[in-house]
Design a protein around this motif. Structure first.
Motif, short mmCIF file in Angstrom:
data_model
loop_
_atom_site.label_atom_id
_atom_site.label_comp_id
_atom_site.label_asym_id
_atom_site.label_seq_id
_atom_site.Cartn_x
_atom_site.Cartn_y
_atom_site.Cartn_z
N ASP A 1 -4.21 -3.92 1.46
CA ASP A 1 -5.63 -3.55 1.34
C ASP A 1 -5.92 -2.95 -0.03
O ASP A 1 -5.05 -2.90 -0.91
CB ASP A 1 -6.05 -2.61 2.47
CG ASP A 1 -5.34 -1.27 2.44
OD1 ASP A 1 -4.58 -1.01 1.49
OD2 ASP A 1 -5.54 -0.48 3.37
N ALA A 2 -7.14 -2.47 -0.26
CA ALA A 2 -7.57 -1.94 -1.56
C ALA A 2 -6.77 -0.70 -1.97
O ALA A 2 -6.60 -0.43 -3.16
CB ALA A 2 -9.06 -1.61 -1.52
N ASN A 3 -6.26 0.06 -1.00
CA ASN A 3 -5.48 1.26 -1.31
C ASN A 3 -4.00 0.96 -1.55
O ASN A 3 -3.23 1.88 -1.81
CB ASN A 3 -5.61 2.28 -0.17
CG ASN A 3 -7.03 2.76 0.00
OD1 ASN A 3 -7.80 2.80 -0.95
ND2 ASN A 3 -7.39 3.08 1.23
N GLY A 4 -3.60 -0.27 -1.38
CA GLY A 4 -2.21 -0.65 -1.58
C GLY A 4 -1.36 -0.56 -0.32
O GLY A 4 -0.15 -0.71 -0.38
N LYS A 5 -2.00 -0.29 0.79
CA LYS A 5 -1.28 -0.19 2.07
C LYS A 5 -0.91 -1.59 2.56
O LYS A 5 -1.75 -2.48 2.61
CB LYS A 5 -2.17 0.52 3.09
CG LYS A 5 -1.51 0.71 4.42
CD LYS A 5 -2.45 1.42 5.40
CE LYS A 5 -1.86 1.43 6.77
NZ LYS A 5 -2.79 1.95 7.77
N LYS A 6 0.36 -1.75 2.92
CA LYS A 6 0.85 -3.05 3.36
C LYS A 6 0.90 -3.10 4.89
O LYS A 6 1.31 -2.13 5.54
CB LYS A 6 2.25 -3.32 2.81
CG LYS A 6 2.28 -3.46 1.32
CD LYS A 6 3.67 -3.78 0.83
CE LYS A 6 3.69 -3.92 -0.67
NZ LYS A 6 5.03 -4.26 -1.15
#
Length: 160
Positions: free
Chosen positions: A29-34
């Motif tokens: 996602d946009a926050n870098g959460k996989k």
């Protein structure tokens, strides 16, 4: 940060060990959460190639040879002659009949004590809740005894 890195490493190790039967997508996602998903319909998802499952068929066993029409027991299984079997069946029938008589007597006694749902109160039952508890226990005993009688009658009918 350490927890996130440890989590990612653990996911990568699990990913390398896990096998999937369908497509697996890695979504960031946009926050870098996989996240790992089985659909890649959202933005930032890419399909991951996983190793397939190896399936080895079971060996085919040779069919057993049967002797005659029904070989339900092995050839070396001990046989019982007809007179011995009839004596055993007779003993079994007598045992079941004795059990049925005893269970019917027990049921008659229980019904007599139950007194159509109004058994006599005991001196130790000053509390009405104790009386109700004993009454419901008697009702359960009557139901259980009735079921036992039905089961014994079924067994006897199967012998005839």
């Amino acid at each position: 940060m350490k927890k996130i890195l440890t989590g990612i490493i653990a996911l990568l190790l699990v990913q390398s060990l896990a096998y999937a039967q369908s497509e697996v997508f890695l979504c960031v996602d946009a926050n870098g959460k996989k996240e790992y998903k089985n659909t890649g319909a959202t933005k930032g998802c890419s399909r991951i190639e996983l190793q397939g499952i190896t399936v080895v068929p079971a060996p085919v066993l040779p069919a057993k040879k049967t002797q005659g029409k029904s070989a339900s027991s092995p050839a070396d299984f001990p046989k019982v002659d007809d007179s011995t079997q009839k004596a055993r069946d007779s003993d079994r029938k007598q045992i079941l009949q004795d059990e049925l008589k005893a269970e019917q007597k027990k049921l008659d006694d229980l019904k007599k004590d139950y007194n159509n749902g109004e058994p006599e109160r005991l001196g130790s039952e000053r509390n009405f809740a104790k009386y109700q508890e004993r009454t419901s226990g008697m009702k359960d005993d009557i139901a259980r005894s009735t079921k036992n009688i039905e089961a014994l009658q079924r067994e006897l009918s199967n012998l005839k």
